[in-house]
Design a protein around this motif. Structure first.
Motif, PDB file in Angstrom:
ATOM      1  N   LEU A 173     -45.731 -19.828   6.197  1.00 37.19           N
ATOM      2  CA  LEU A 173     -44.540 -19.392   6.933  1.00 37.19           C
ATOM      3  C   LEU A 173     -44.823 -19.336   8.433  1.00 37.19           C
ATOM      4  O   LEU A 173     -43.976 -19.710   9.249  1.00 37.19           O
ATOM      5  N   GLN A 174     -45.989 -18.849   8.796  1.00 39.29           N
ATOM      6  CA  GLN A 174     -46.361 -18.831  10.210  1.00 39.29           C
ATOM      7  C   GLN A 174     -46.462 -20.244  10.764  1.00 39.29           C
ATOM      8  O   GLN A 174     -46.013 -20.522  11.879  1.00 39.29           O
ATOM      9  N   ALA A 175     -47.039 -21.149   9.966  1.00 35.34           N
ATOM     10  CA  ALA A 175     -47.174 -22.535  10.403  1.00 35.34           C
ATOM     11  C   ALA A 175     -45.814 -23.174  10.612  1.00 35.34           C
ATOM     12  O   ALA A 175     -45.602 -23.931  11.574  1.00 35.34           O
ATOM     13  N   VAL A 176     -44.865 -22.888   9.734  1.00 38.60           N
ATOM     14  CA  VAL A 176     -43.504 -23.408   9.898  1.00 38.60           C
ATOM     15  C   VAL A 176     -42.906 -22.926  11.215  1.00 38.60           C
ATOM     16  O   VAL A 176     -42.313 -23.692  11.974  1.00 38.60           O
ATOM     17  N   GLY A 177     -43.070 -21.634  11.487  1.00 39.81           N
ATOM     18  CA  GLY A 177     -42.522 -21.077  12.718  1.00 39.81           C
ATOM     19  C   GLY A 177     -43.153 -21.672  13.963  1.00 39.81           C
ATOM     20  O   GLY A 177     -42.457 -22.054  14.909  1.00 39.81           O
ATOM     21  N   ILE A 178     -44.479 -21.773  13.973  1.00 39.26           N
ATOM     22  CA  ILE A 178     -45.177 -22.304  15.148  1.00 39.26           C
ATOM     23  C   ILE A 178     -44.850 -23.780  15.355  1.00 39.26           C
ATOM     24  O   ILE A 178     -44.572 -24.224  16.471  1.00 39.26           O
ATOM     25  N   ALA A 179     -44.863 -24.553  14.263  1.00 36.61           N
ATOM     26  CA  ALA A 179     -44.548 -25.978  14.370  1.00 36.61           C
ATOM     27  C   ALA A 179     -43.119 -26.190  14.856  1.00 36.61           C
ATOM     28  O   ALA A 179     -42.848 -27.120  15.626  1.00 36.61           O
TER      29      ALA A 179
END
Length: 275
Positions: A173-179
């Motif tokens: 979920l964090q990766a989705v947000g950062i990307a």
């Protein structure tokens, strides 16, 4: 179901910097691959709608080819190879994610376009629209480009490469947000060049981030690149289809109710088609 787990083989700062570098590398590669089109038809830089459909299609296609090139170079340099690409035919469950992504994307962008209208927010013109203008044939060509080049290229680089690279240091979920933030920010200079104010630039950038989050979530949940590709392609295809219908039936000059529909469609396309 793909679990939202955390793998920490890299520190978060290093992983983020690598992801940003990959995103920027994609833009640089795009500039390089489109150069032949501009050299063959310099008018693409100054009056794109006055050039041939072939020239406009070529520059758009070559731009997306640049994303493939950037991702391919990364896979080769890091010895990840093409096995790193999560591509397989979707299961029945994954097709439901595709439908949910298309429906959610349409609902999100209609809501955003209505908010933009109600609040009278300015919005920068999209670069893709400068190549299309009111050319209905070019709109149909663009639908084909979306399915064959646009959606596959962007999802390959920004989901399977950039977002997946972030999994090494962040939860999914964090990766989705950062990307998604990275994807939005790399579009800032493009929108800024076509905008007269910071607010007009910020509106489409924020919307692009939202769209990236939707497709990124689909990829994170399925580990199948074809799922966000299919959702992305169908979604953008619907957008261009609506614009084609609006032009075909001259909704811009129709009565107030249909004119509002044209304005909504135009706003959706103006803020939602990243390039």
């Amino acid at each position: 179901m793909a679990a939202f787990t955390r793998r920490r083989s890299d520190g978060p700062i290093y992983s983020t910097l690598v992801a940003v570098g990959l995103a920027i590398f994609g833009i640089v590669a795009q500039q390089m691959t489109t150069l032949p089109a501009f050299l063959l038809d310099p008018a693409l830089a100054t009056a794109p709608t006055e050039t041939s459909i072939a020239s406009r299609a070529a520059v758009l296609i070559l731009g997306f080819v640049g994303f493939f090139v950037a991702g391919g170079i990364y896979l080769a340099v890091t010895d990840r190879g093409w096995s790193y690409v999560d591509l397989r035919w979707p299961t029945r469950r994954e097709w439901r994610y595709v439908l949910a992504g298309v429906g959610g994307g349409i609902a999100f962008y209609i809501l955003i376009s209505l908010i933009v209208q109600v609040l009278s927010l300015p919005s920068a013109e999209n670069q893709v629209s400068t190549y299309i203008g009111n050319d209905q044939t070019m709109i149909l060509v663009m639908i084909a480009i979306v399915f064959v080049f646009n959606a596959p290229a962007e999802e390959f680089l920004y989901r399977n490469i950039v977002q997946k690279r972030l999994y090494d240091a962040f939860s999914r979920l964090q990766a989705v947000g950062i990307a998604s933030v990275i994807f939005g920010l790399i579009h800032f200079p493009v929108y800024a060049a076509l905008s007269e104010s910071l607010l007009a630039t910020a509106v489409p950038v924020a919307v692009v981030m939202g769209g990236a989050a939707i497709f990124g979530f689909l990829y994170a949940k399925t580990d199948n690149l074809l799922v966000p590709i299919a959702a992305h392609a169908v979604f953008n295809g619907v957008q261009f289809g609506l614009v084609y219908i609006a032009l075909e039936y001259d909704l811009e000059t129709a009565e107030q109710s249909t004119s509002l529909l044209f304005d909504t469609v135009s706003l959706v396309v103006a803020v939602a088609l990243p390039f």
